[in-house]
Design a protein around this motif. Structure first.
Motif, PDB file in Angstrom:
ATOM      1  N   SER A 131       0.965  -1.189  -0.155  1.00  0.00           N
ATOM      2  CA  SER A 131       0.039  -0.081  -0.002  1.00  0.00           C
ATOM      3  C   SER A 131       1.009   1.045   0.003  1.00  0.00           C
ATOM      4  CB  SER A 131      -0.768   0.086   1.153  1.00  0.00           C
ATOM      5  OG  SER A 131      -1.938   1.159   1.256  1.00  0.00           O
ATOM      6  N   ASP A 162      -3.483   1.831  -3.459  1.00  0.00           N
ATOM      7  CA  ASP A 162      -3.167   3.352  -3.442  1.00  0.00           C
ATOM      8  C   ASP A 162      -1.541   3.499  -3.867  1.00  0.00           C
ATOM      9  OD1 ASP A 162      -5.630   3.885  -2.412  1.00  0.00           O
ATOM     10  OD2 ASP A 162      -4.756   3.749  -0.201  1.00  0.00           O
ATOM     11  N   GLN A 202      -6.214  -1.742  -6.202  1.00  0.00           N
ATOM     12  CA  GLN A 202      -7.128  -0.883  -5.906  1.00  0.00           C
ATOM     13  C   GLN A 202      -6.716   0.562  -5.982  1.00  0.00           C
ATOM     14  OE1 GLN A 202      -9.159  -1.613  -2.246  1.00  0.00           O
ATOM     15  NE2 GLN A 202      -9.676   0.209  -1.643  1.00  0.00           N
ATOM     16  N   ASN A 203      -7.209   1.636  -6.572  1.00  0.00           N
ATOM     17  CA  ASN A 203      -6.722   2.924  -6.577  1.00  0.00           C
ATOM     18  C   ASN A 203      -5.422   3.226  -6.866  1.00  0.00           C
ATOM     19  OD1 ASN A 203      -7.292   5.621  -6.211  1.00  0.00           O
ATOM     20  ND2 ASN A 203      -6.763   5.737  -4.146  1.00  0.00           N
ATOM     21  N   SER A 204      -4.855   2.336  -7.821  1.00  0.00           N
ATOM     22  CA  SER A 204      -3.467   2.398  -8.308  1.00  0.00           C
ATOM     23  C   SER A 204      -3.314   2.647  -9.580  1.00  0.00           C
ATOM     24  CB  SER A 204      -2.824   1.204  -7.801  1.00  0.00           C
ATOM     25  OG  SER A 204      -2.641   0.949  -6.388  1.00  0.00           O
ATOM     26  N   ARG A 205      -2.030   3.046  -9.991  1.00  0.00           N
ATOM     27  CA  ARG A 205      -1.809   3.291 -11.449  1.00  0.00           C
ATOM     28  C   ARG A 205      -0.642   2.308 -11.636  1.00  0.00           C
ATOM     29  NH1 ARG A 205       0.933   9.315 -12.601  1.00  0.00           N
ATOM     30  NH2 ARG A 205       2.708   9.073 -11.045  1.00  0.00           N
TER      31      ARG A 205
END
Length: 214
Positions: A131, A162, A202-205
């Motif tokens: 994370s 994240d 999740q919520n990552s690039r």
């Protein structure tokens, strides 16, 4: 030397957030890493920790480390860095037992290695959670032998939350040993590669090294 976890939760709350700390509230001791702290390297703290302990890392740049037990590794205040080391993954998570969880949060890695990924997870019957990990793809990697900046194999459960695996500017790269599955071959370097693993992003690039013009 370790410290009861409850006495250190307040110092990391602004950066980590209550939701993640809640998952460590029943953990054992906290081991502090940094200049002037009981441990000066992350690896020495990991080696000394018992399953369920928390490793708190002060700001700074540290040597690569590996972990194979139920641990949580967090920054004490802000993000910390792992020094780029040629031929060696900066973080290795391996042989985590079924039912155990390794959580690593708040790490910056500059990836510029043709033969080793920034992060390698392998042989984990348990779970691996990354994370707020930032992997900066810092240079072109033409003729590399790695498949991805983050390589995960034979891992029961993997989370990337994240996080950013991304170059500040587009980078070129191709592998000497392209990975082929179902007649499709990847002759570039992926940002993240999962093999024989279950994963969630999740919520990552995530971006790989392109091979345009090669």
């Amino acid at each position: 030397m370790s410290t009861p976890l409850a006495s250190l939760l307040g110092s990391v709350l602004p950066f980590v957030g209550a939701s993640l700390l809640a998952t460590t509230a029943d953990a054992g001791n906290a081991l502090r890493v940094g200049p002037g702290q009981p441990f000066t390297t992350i690896q020495s703290a990991v080696d000394a920790a018992l399953p369920g302990d928390l490793v708190l890392v002060d700001p700074g740049t540290y040597a690569p480390f590996s972990v194979s037990k139920d641990l949580t590794i967090l920054p004490s205040h802000v993000q910390f860095s792992i020094a780029a080391t040629s031929g060696v993954p900066e973080i290795v998570v391996q042989n985590v037992a079924l039912g155990d969880v390794v959580t690593i949060l708040g790490v910056f890695i500059q990836h510029d290695d043709k033969v080793a990924p920034a992060v390698r997870g392998t042989g984990n019957g348990g779970a691996v959670r990354l994370s707020r990990i930032v992997v900066d793809q810092a240079t072109d990697l033409l003729g590399a032998t790695i498949q991805a900046s983050v390589e995960v194999t034979n891992t029961a459960t993997f989370w990337l939350i994240d996080s950013s695996i991304w170059p500040a500017t587009p980078r070129l790269g191709f592998t000497l040993n392209p990975r082929c599955e179902g007649g499709i071959c990847n002759d570039g370097i992926s940002g993240l590669q999962l093999s024989d693993s279950n994963g969630m992003i999740q919520n990552s690039r995530v971006r790989g090294y392109g091979n345009d013009g090669i």
